[in-house]
Design an enzyme around this catalytic site. Structure first.
Site, PDB file in Angstrom:
ATOM      1  N   LYS A 118       0.845  -1.209   0.000  1.00 57.46           N
ATOM      2  CA  LYS A 118       0.000   0.000   0.000  1.00 57.46           C
ATOM      3  C   LYS A 118       0.877   1.255   0.000  1.00 57.46           C
ATOM      4  O   LYS A 118       0.664   2.190  -0.770  1.00 57.46           O
ATOM      5  CB  LYS A 118      -0.877  -0.015   1.234  1.00 57.46           C
ATOM      6  CG  LYS A 118      -1.475   1.323   1.621  1.00 57.46           C
ATOM      7  CD  LYS A 118      -2.339   1.265   2.860  1.00 57.46           C
ATOM      8  CE  LYS A 118      -1.585   1.426   4.137  1.00 57.46           C
ATOM      9  NZ  LYS A 118      -1.335   2.814   4.558  1.00 57.46           N
ATOM     10  N   ASN A 119       1.916   1.253   0.849  1.00 61.50           N
ATOM     11  CA  ASN A 119       2.714   2.462   1.039  1.00 61.50           C
ATOM     12  C   ASN A 119       3.732   2.699  -0.067  1.00 61.50           C
ATOM     13  O   ASN A 119       4.437   3.706  -0.052  1.00 61.50           O
ATOM     14  CB  ASN A 119       3.396   2.440   2.411  1.00 61.50           C
ATOM     15  CG  ASN A 119       2.378   2.632   3.527  1.00 61.50           C
ATOM     16  OD1 ASN A 119       1.215   2.953   3.257  1.00 61.50           O
ATOM     17  ND2 ASN A 119       2.783   2.401   4.757  1.00 61.50           N
ATOM     18  N   ARG A 172      -4.198  10.526   5.161  1.00 59.90           N
ATOM     19  CA  ARG A 172      -3.097  11.489   5.228  1.00 59.90           C
ATOM     20  C   ARG A 172      -2.215  11.410   3.990  1.00 59.90           C
ATOM     21  O   ARG A 172      -1.613  12.408   3.595  1.00 59.90           O
ATOM     22  CB  ARG A 172      -2.217  11.205   6.441  1.00 59.90           C
ATOM     23  CG  ARG A 172      -2.847  11.178   7.757  1.00 59.90           C
ATOM     24  CD  ARG A 172      -1.817  10.819   8.783  1.00 59.90           C
ATOM     25  NE  ARG A 172      -0.575  11.530   8.521  1.00 59.90           N
ATOM     26  CZ  ARG A 172      -0.402  12.812   8.743  1.00 59.90           C
ATOM     27  NH1 ARG A 172      -1.403  13.519   9.213  1.00 59.90           N
ATOM     28  NH2 ARG A 172       0.735  13.391   8.488  1.00 59.90           N
ATOM     29  N   CYS A 231      -3.884  12.494  13.703  1.00 60.04           N
ATOM     30  CA  CYS A 231      -4.584  11.218  13.519  1.00 60.04           C
ATOM     31  C   CYS A 231      -4.403  10.449  14.825  1.00 60.04           C
ATOM     32  O   CYS A 231      -3.737  10.894  15.749  1.00 60.04           O
ATOM     33  CB  CYS A 231      -4.043  10.471  12.314  1.00 60.04           C
ATOM     34  SG  CYS A 231      -2.589   9.516  12.640  1.00 60.04           S
ATOM     35  N   ARG A 251       1.579  14.199  13.663  1.00 61.63           N
ATOM     36  CA  ARG A 251       2.013  13.962  12.266  1.00 61.63           C
ATOM     37  C   ARG A 251       1.986  15.233  11.414  1.00 61.63           C
ATOM     38  O   ARG A 251       1.274  15.353  10.434  1.00 61.63           O
ATOM     39  CB  ARG A 251       1.176  12.850  11.650  1.00 61.63           C
ATOM     40  CG  ARG A 251       1.313  11.552  12.433  1.00 61.63           C
ATOM     41  CD  ARG A 251       0.543  10.410  11.847  1.00 61.63           C
ATOM     42  NE  ARG A 251       1.164   9.930  10.611  1.00 61.63           N
ATOM     43  CZ  ARG A 251       0.611   8.955   9.873  1.00 61.63           C
ATOM     44  NH1 ARG A 251      -0.531   8.425  10.230  1.00 61.63           N
ATOM     45  NH2 ARG A 251       1.201   8.560   8.766  1.00 61.63           N
ATOM     46  N   ASP A 258       5.375   0.256  12.033  1.00 63.45           N
ATOM     47  CA  ASP A 258       4.130  -0.356  11.555  1.00 63.45           C
ATOM     48  C   ASP A 258       4.007  -1.816  11.961  1.00 63.45           C
ATOM     49  O   ASP A 258       2.981  -2.429  11.709  1.00 63.45           O
ATOM     50  CB  ASP A 258       4.029  -0.247  10.031  1.00 63.45           C
ATOM     51  CG  ASP A 258       3.837   1.181   9.592  1.00 63.45           C
ATOM     52  OD1 ASP A 258       3.949   1.455   8.386  1.00 63.45           O
ATOM     53  OD2 ASP A 258       3.601   2.043  10.456  1.00 63.45           O
ATOM     54  N   ARG A 301      -8.310  -0.603   5.311  1.00 61.03           N
ATOM     55  CA  ARG A 301      -7.473   0.397   4.644  1.00 61.03           C
ATOM     56  C   ARG A 301      -6.163  -0.221   4.169  1.00 61.03           C
ATOM     57  O   ARG A 301      -5.552   0.243   3.228  1.00 61.03           O
ATOM     58  CB  ARG A 301      -7.139   1.532   5.632  1.00 61.03           C
ATOM     59  CG  ARG A 301      -8.341   2.339   6.054  1.00 61.03           C
ATOM     60  CD  ARG A 301      -7.908   3.539   6.842  1.00 61.03           C
ATOM     61  NE  ARG A 301      -6.871   4.259   6.116  1.00 61.03           N
ATOM     62  CZ  ARG A 301      -6.251   5.335   6.581  1.00 61.03           C
ATOM     63  NH1 ARG A 301      -6.537   5.787   7.785  1.00 61.03           N
ATOM     64  NH2 ARG A 301      -5.340   5.953   5.881  1.00 61.03           N
TER      65      ARG A 301
END
Ligand code: EPZ
Length: 417
Positions: A22-23, A92, A116, A121, A304, A396
């Site tokens: 995803k990132n 974000r 968040c 952040r 993470d 997500r």
């Protein structure tokens, strides 16, 4: 709101394929703004954040559709330069359109992300870097308003190695006049993947993956045709699931070299791991051993994976010290795990986790993406039934997690809400 129900105690066995990261997909999608034409990005996971980014790009005037893991984007016409609050507050990573929009159109109006669940952040380092590149920026009514007749190369030092800050500036610098040097840049594999994607578009970038990245601006870029790397955090999440269920799980389509810190800590916890170029086979011990971790920027232990590792520590034989050095409020999962009988004490950025013989299933609530994954792992290990609420957080970042876990033998189901 959907919930996920788990009856704990099953041992996980079998194979699971890792989805695209995803990132990595999010910044690569934003990079398509930098050129006109049609871009094809493959190995993109089917996730809420991906469709949110797609909707945002469509809002800017681009064509977007996703089929069979491929995202197709047409960036011939950028008809808006505004990323409204509604998009940014739900994700974000929307801030990743800031650099590309300025590079492509000379303007951008992007909502400030706001805080968040896991921390304030801020995006001050993104703004600092763009201003060094000649961008006039004003902050008004919750928006970043940016204007630049021409981006110029600059040397930018990041006080903190920011992942999306590095990505935003790498994209902006790709079309700037002259050389940009990013110092104390983030080294995450997702940053390297974006650099590789930009180079495939014709950008001139050296040093991605190290703390110093040099980008020599070019006059134009061509559309993308690019395949996203596998998700190292999803990989670590399945390693943790095997570790707490005495399972034997073969993880395919992964990149072990992107998960060395996690693999090392798993082995310290007693997980037997064998590997090839694109697979990891993990055999969980009878009971994980206690292991201390400190989250750090890559190649350190990833923040993470902190919550998922805490679920392992909660049932480990001994006491683990977990220190969160990246975000100031990333222990939201602790209160929920304590409802399951975990013995965890928080002092500032450090959690002391005394492993218990067994957690007890309970109704719990997800607060953010990785916290929800940790509660699923705790539920797999617990005796009895766990119901995780607000799993939209999970959706997500994890593609079909309950299907993948069920295929490994977990007693898990989604309750549509
Ligand atoms: C990226 O967020 C990831 N998101 C996060 O993953 C990940 O946790 C984080 O990097 C750290 O690895 C994406 O890539 C889309 P940072 P990012 O800027 O870029 C401070 C997930 O679960 N900072 O590297 O927003 C910041 O407050 C998500 O998939 C500033 O002070 O994180 C934090 O303490 C969660 N000013 C630290 O730097 C800035 O301008 C690292 O943040 C920017 C950051």
């Amino acid at each position: 709101m959907d919930k996920i129900e788990i009856a704990g105690g099953a041992s996980l066995n079998g194979e699971v394929a890792i989805s695209g990261a995803k990132n990595a997909a999010l910044p690569v999608m934003a990079a398509s703004i930098l050129s006109s034409g049609e871009s094809h990005i493959s190995n993109v996971p089917c996730l809420r954040d991906i469709s949110t980014m797609g909707k945002l790009l469509a809002h800017l005037g681009m064509g977007f559709h996703q089929e069979n893991g491929c995202v197709i984007l047409n960036s011939d016409n950028i008809t808006s330069i505004e990323a409204p609050y509604d998009f940014v507050r739900t994700m974000r990573a929307s801030v990743l359109v800031l650099g590309p929009l300025i590079a492509r159109t000379g303007r951008a109006k992007v909502s400030l992300p706001g805080g968040c669940a896991i921390g304030a952040r801020p995006v001050n380092l993104h703004i600092m870097g763009l201003e060094k590149m000649g961008v006039q920026i004003t902050l008004s009514e919750g928006y970043i308003e940016a204007r630049a007749s021409r981006l110029r190369g600059a040397t930018v030092y990041f006080d903190i190695p920011t992942v999306t800050g590095t990505e935003n500036l790498m994209m902006a610098a790709s079309l700037a006049d002259g050389m940009t040097v990013l110092e104390n840049a983030a080294c995450e594999p997702e940053v390297v993947d974006l650099a590789d994607a930009l180079v495939s578009m014709g950008a001139d970038i050296k040093g991605a993956g190290t703390g110093i990245i040099r980008i020599n601006g070019v006059s134009s870029l061509r559309p993308l045709d690019y395949r996203i790397i596998p998700d190292r955090i999803e990989t670590g999440t399945y390693l943790a699931a095997a570790a707490v269920t005495r399972g034997k799980v073969k993880i395919t389509n992964c990149r072990p070299e992107h998960a060395e810190a996690v693999i090392s800590k798993m082995e310290q916890a007693g997980v037997k791991i064998t590997r090839s170029d694109d697979t990891l086979t993990a055999e969980g011990p009878d009971r994980p051993a206690a292991v201390d971790i400190k989250t750090m920027p890559y190649p350190g232990f990833p923040t993470d994976m902190q919550a998922q590792f805490m679920a392992m520590a909660a049932v480990a034989g001994g006491t683990s010290i977990i220190t969160e050095n990246i975000f100031e409020n990333r222990f939201m999962h602790v209160a929920e795990m304590k409802r399951m009988g975990a013995d965890i004490k928080i002092e500032g950025s450090t959690a002391t986790v005394k492993g218990v013989k067994a957690l007890k299933g309970a109704p719990v609530m997800a607060t953010d993406l990785r916290a929800s994954a940790s509660l699923i792992i705790a539920g797999l290990a617990a005796q009895g039934k766990t119901v995780v609420d607000r799993v939209y957080h999970l959706d997500r970042g994890y593609e079909r997690i309950e299907e993948k876990l069920k295929a490994l033998g977990a007693d898990i189901r989604r309750i549509r809400g």
